[in-house]
Design a protein around this motif. Structure first.
Motif: not given
Length: 220
Positions: A8-36
């Motif tokens: 039971i403890v193992l199952l609860v821990t696995a569910i908590s870890v999975w929920r934590g992973i699903c709540r992780v924010n993934l960022y996509v940073d796009l930069t474009y520069r044109r000079t000279e």
């Protein structure tokens, strides 16, 4: 009994870890520069405050005419600093495609059908996640100049009007966490085009996983 509590403890821990992973924010940073006349594109994908990250940099993009065809030649730099010119690869791929279309039409038809299915799945994936994507930052600064000052003013005015139309069209499609910042700076008496663009998009990893699982169920 102890084994039951352990499971039971193992199952609860696995569910908590999975929920934590699903709540992780993934960022996509796009930069474009044109000079000279120099262009640089940097794409960075990261999560957990940069603990997990991947960066790809395209410092050079130019057109090259060979064999009466237009090839885009670029140098790509990844996380490990590996650089490679893509024009040779692109030429090889395009020539193979033309060879298949000309000599093996049935195979070309099957490949085209497979590509069509892949594009449809890609569009379905975007439809599933676009409502969960947030734009945390959108900044664009364009410095534009022509020899004639009147022409410069007309172009800046046209771009500002076009910007208003585009932002009105994008607002229902993109969730802006902060107001987008777009600046147009006129440069008089000097032909100039300089662009500084930076966009940061955010989505929870759980939404990406759910969208991918939906595609697998659709395939089955």
């Amino acid at each position: 009994m102890q084994a039951g509590w352990f499971l039971i403890v193992l199952l609860v821990t696995a569910i908590s870890v999975w929920r934590g992973i699903c709540r992780v924010n993934l960022y996509v940073d796009l930069t474009y520069r044109r000079t000279e006349g120099n262009d640089i594109v940097v794409l960075k994908i990261y999560a957990m405050r940069g603990l997990i990250s991947y960066t790809i940099e395209i410092p050079v993009v130019k057109a090259e005419w060979q064999d009466e065809l237009l090839w885009l030649e670029s140098e790509i730099k990844g996380n490990k600093g590996i650089e490679a010119k893509r024009s040779v690869v692109e030429k090889h791929i395009i020539r193979r495609i033309l060879d298949v279309i000309w000599n093996k039409p049935r195979l070309a038809k099957r490949i085209a059908k497979r590509i069509s299915c892949q594009v449809e799945q890609y569009n379905t994936f975007l439809d599933r996640i676009h409502s969960h994507v947030h734009c945390d930052q959108f900044y664009c600064k364009i410095c534009l100049g022509m020899d004639d000052s009147a022409t410069t003013c007309l172009l800046i005015g046209f771009l500002r009007a076009l910007n208003g139309v585009l932002l009105a069209w994008l607002r229902p499609l993109i969730h802006f966490s902060t107001a987008p910042v777009v600046q147009f700076v006129p440069v008089f008496g000097d032909p100039t085009l300089a662009i500084d663009l930076k966009c940061i998009f955010r989505i929870r990893l759980g939404n990406v996983i759910n969208a991918m699982q939906g595609l697998r169920l659709q395939e089955s």
